[in-house]
Design an enzyme around this catalytic site. Structure first.
Site, short mmCIF file in Angstrom:
data_model
loop_
_atom_site.label_atom_id
_atom_site.label_comp_id
_atom_site.label_asym_id
_atom_site.label_seq_id
_atom_site.Cartn_x
_atom_site.Cartn_y
_atom_site.Cartn_z
N HIS A 128 -4.08 -0.47 1.36
CA HIS A 128 -4.71 0.32 0.30
C HIS A 128 -5.42 -0.67 -0.64
O HIS A 128 -5.01 -1.82 -0.77
CB HIS A 128 -3.59 1.06 -0.44
CG HIS A 128 -4.02 2.03 -1.48
ND1 HIS A 128 -4.43 1.64 -2.74
CD2 HIS A 128 -4.09 3.39 -1.48
CE1 HIS A 128 -4.72 2.72 -3.46
NE2 HIS A 128 -4.52 3.79 -2.72
N ASP A 204 4.40 -2.97 0.08
CA ASP A 204 3.83 -1.80 -0.59
C ASP A 204 4.47 -0.58 0.07
O ASP A 204 4.08 -0.17 1.16
CB ASP A 204 2.30 -1.79 -0.42
CG ASP A 204 1.69 -0.48 -0.90
OD1 ASP A 204 2.44 0.41 -1.34
OD2 ASP A 204 0.45 -0.35 -0.82
N GLN A 207 4.15 4.77 0.69
CA GLN A 207 4.10 5.86 1.66
C GLN A 207 5.41 6.06 2.41
O GLN A 207 5.57 7.06 3.09
CB GLN A 207 2.96 5.61 2.68
CG GLN A 207 1.57 5.65 2.07
CD GLN A 207 1.16 7.04 1.58
OE1 GLN A 207 1.64 8.06 2.07
NE2 GLN A 207 0.29 7.09 0.59
N LYS A 230 4.60 10.38 -5.81
CA LYS A 230 4.55 10.72 -4.39
C LYS A 230 5.91 11.19 -3.88
O LYS A 230 6.06 11.56 -2.72
CB LYS A 230 4.10 9.50 -3.57
CG LYS A 230 2.63 9.14 -3.73
CD LYS A 230 2.22 8.12 -2.68
CE LYS A 230 1.03 7.27 -3.07
NZ LYS A 230 -0.19 7.99 -3.34
N CYS A 372 -9.03 5.24 -0.44
CA CYS A 372 -8.81 3.94 -1.10
C CYS A 372 -8.46 2.86 -0.08
O CYS A 372 -7.60 2.01 -0.33
CB CYS A 372 -7.73 4.03 -2.17
SG CYS A 372 -8.15 5.18 -3.48
#
Lengths: 413, 147
Positions: A128, A204, A207, A230, A372
């Site tokens: 991202h 990261d 997700q 999220k 993104c």
């Protein structure tokens, strides 16, 4: 519908989400944009409202009971976060504005203290922008070298070149799951490869944390970050986890109130962790809201959510290709075990922006655009894609509604 | 919710399926590139201006039906117009798109022709940027051409 060991039922779970109960023009809302941001269950909405009605006060700086209680609620949410990802202790949990800020914090606090001209930071082609641009900014400032792990033809990271790419690297920063492809990366393996090469491992985890059990210690990572919004929590709040020794050794990022233990005209001393990285008044009600979101997710069970999403992936992949054959191109792994329930796709040559507009007529909410991740889009040869992403409250009926709406898009174009 | 037929009018879909003036122009024609960060669209406008008149115009790039058809219709409309006429034409269009700059007078008498079909886009505010992408890029190319 699935549920290896409990009565997990997405149709029941969705009743906890008032947004999803509404009808627009007599049709239900089909929310398929949770990789972007998730909807909020009643417990989060009610906990935040109750907190603001009854308990709101500044934290960490006032002696009165109201403020002491607010501080306790805030810190109790931090403890919940630490447990949720199996951090060693809650001093390792830093609240930030969002996960993007957390990545910037690492790049600029750890990065400025540890990276010199020519030092190598390894990223991947599926990152991202939030895990690209801060490093590019540091590249402009410091002259560090950026390297990239490429993709295989089946949308996995190509690990054959990893040992070579890691030679001399000081940082390996990668996503645990692609927000475009849905690919789930072998985090433990990547962390271990980074350490073997003498690099730190940054994950990261935006997700994956909302969708599957997370154990940062089992990962063997050094830093990880994710966003509250999220995972059923409020927006305006991100979480940075870091190994205590690393956070301890880092200079502060933002300066101001709360992050100091002493300020004189000739200088300052930092506060202890985690306050050292929480300058200014934080998102107090939001942190309390995140605590409620974790209670909700723990109640459902993260392993159940993962099982549900594997089943959803199987259904969506089979149903869409069964119905549309070669008219639909899904950019991502075919094996449901290797992916999350996030599907970027091209459909009958219809521009994704037009597609999402037509789907909106059926209240089907999907994201259209570059997500993104412009470098990745270029690599997969798409200017933009439509993306449907599923979460614990989505059912096969939502997937069917998507397919029906896709059919109606063909009528127009 | 406004009807989708307000957005995807037949003339718009026609220009989308069969864009006019697609291609590139070699120097000394100038070009300018515009991006819509929302959807990842990009557009290039090539402009051949001589003696204060737009002699030729072409466009390339990728985009949705609204940005492509709007740009296609725009190129048809401006070819042969003087620079001043084009500028007034763009102002008239942006006025229709509710994006007029109040300091600049808009000549309401200017007939937009087929381009009037894009009026329905105003009901879908997110898409106004798609409709105006080519036009803003044209203004940049025009500035370059008369520099």
């Amino acid at each position: 519908m699935v549920g290896a060991n409990t009565a997990f039922d997405a149709a029941v779970i969705r009743r906890d989400f008032p947004v999803l109960a509404q009808q627009i023009d007599g049709k239900p809302l089909v929310y398929l944009d949770s990789a972007n941001t998730s909807q909020k269950p009643n417990i989060v909405i009610d906990t935040m409202a109750k907190f603001m009605r009854e308990s709101y006060a500044p934290i960490n700086r006032s002696a009165y009971t109201l403020a002491a209680n607010a501080t306790e609620l805030y810190e109790s949410a931090r403890n919940s976060v630490a447990k949720f990802i199996n951090a060693n202790n809650s001093r390792e949990i830093v609240f930030t504005k969002n996960a993007t800020e957390a990545l910037n914090l690492i790049a600029f606090s750890w990065g400025r203290a540890n990276l010199q001209r020519g030092d190598v930071v390894l990223l991947t082609h599926m990152e991202h922008h939030a895990n690209i641009v801060p490093w590019q900014m540091l590249q402009q400032e410091r002259g560090i070298e950026l390297r990239w792990v490429p993709l295989t033809s089946d949308f996995q990271l190509d690990l054959s070149s990893l040992p070579t790419l890691l030679i001399g690297a000081k940082v390996f920063s990668f996503t645990s799951m692609s927000n475009v492809l849905g690919t789930i990366n072998p985090v433990e393996k990547l962390c271990s490869a980074a350490h073997t090469a003498g690099a730190i491992a940054i994950v990261d985890a935006c997700q994956s944390v909302p969708h599957s059990p997370t154990d940062v210690q089992a990962w063997g990572a050094d830093f990880a970050m994710f966003s509250s919004h999220k995972m059923c929590g409020p927006s305006g709040l991100g979480v940075l986890w870091g190994r205590e020794a690393l956070l301890e050794a880092m200079p502060p990022f933002l300066g101001g109130g709360n992050m100091i233990s002493e300020v004189r005209l000739d200088g300052f001393k930092c506060a202890e962790l985690p306050a050292k990285f929480e300058a200014g008044t934080p998102a107090i009600a939001e942190v309390v809201g995140l605590g409620a979101a974790l209670e909700f997710l723990n109640g459902v069970g993260m392993a159940n959510i993962r099982q549900h999403e594997i089943a959803m992936s199987s259904y969506v992949l089979e149903m869409l290709t069964g119905r549309f054959g070669d008219d639909i191109t899904i950019h991502g792994p075919r094996n449901p075990e290797l992916r999350g329930a996030t599907f970027s796709f091209a459909f009958r040559g219809i521009h994704p922006h037009d597609l999402s507009q037509v789907l909106d007529q059926s209240n089907v909410c999907v994201r259209a655009g570059h997500h993104c991740a412009k470098p990745l889009m270029k690599i997969i040869g798409a200017n933009a894609t439509a993306r449907a992403s599923f979460y614990l409250y989505n059912t096969t009926a939502d997937a069917d509604a998507l397919a029906d709406a896709l059919d109606s898009a063909s009528d127009i174009f | 919710m406004p009807g989708i037929e307000d957005l995807y009018r037949e003339i718009i879909l026609d220009h989308y399926r069969t864009p006019r003036n697609r291609g590139e122009l070699p120097p000394p024609a100038v070009y300018s590139e515009g991006n819509n960060p929302l959807c990842g669209d990009d557009i290039r406008i090539y402009l051949d201006v001589a003696d204060g008149v737009v002699r030729d115009v072409k466009f390339s790039g990728q985009g949705c039906s609204i940005s492509q058809s709007s740009t296609s219709m725009m190129t048809v409309a401006i070819k042969g117009k003087t620079v001043a006429e084009v500028q007034a034409f763009v102002r008239r269009f942006k006025h229709m798109m509710t994006l007029a700059d109040n300091d600049e007078p808009v000549d309401e008498a200017i007939n937009l022709g087929d381009i009037e079909a894009l009026q329905g886009v105003v009901k879908f505010p997110v898409r106004i940027k798609c409709a105006t992408l080519g036009w803003n890029t044209l203004l940049e190319a025009l500035a370059e051409a008369i520099k």
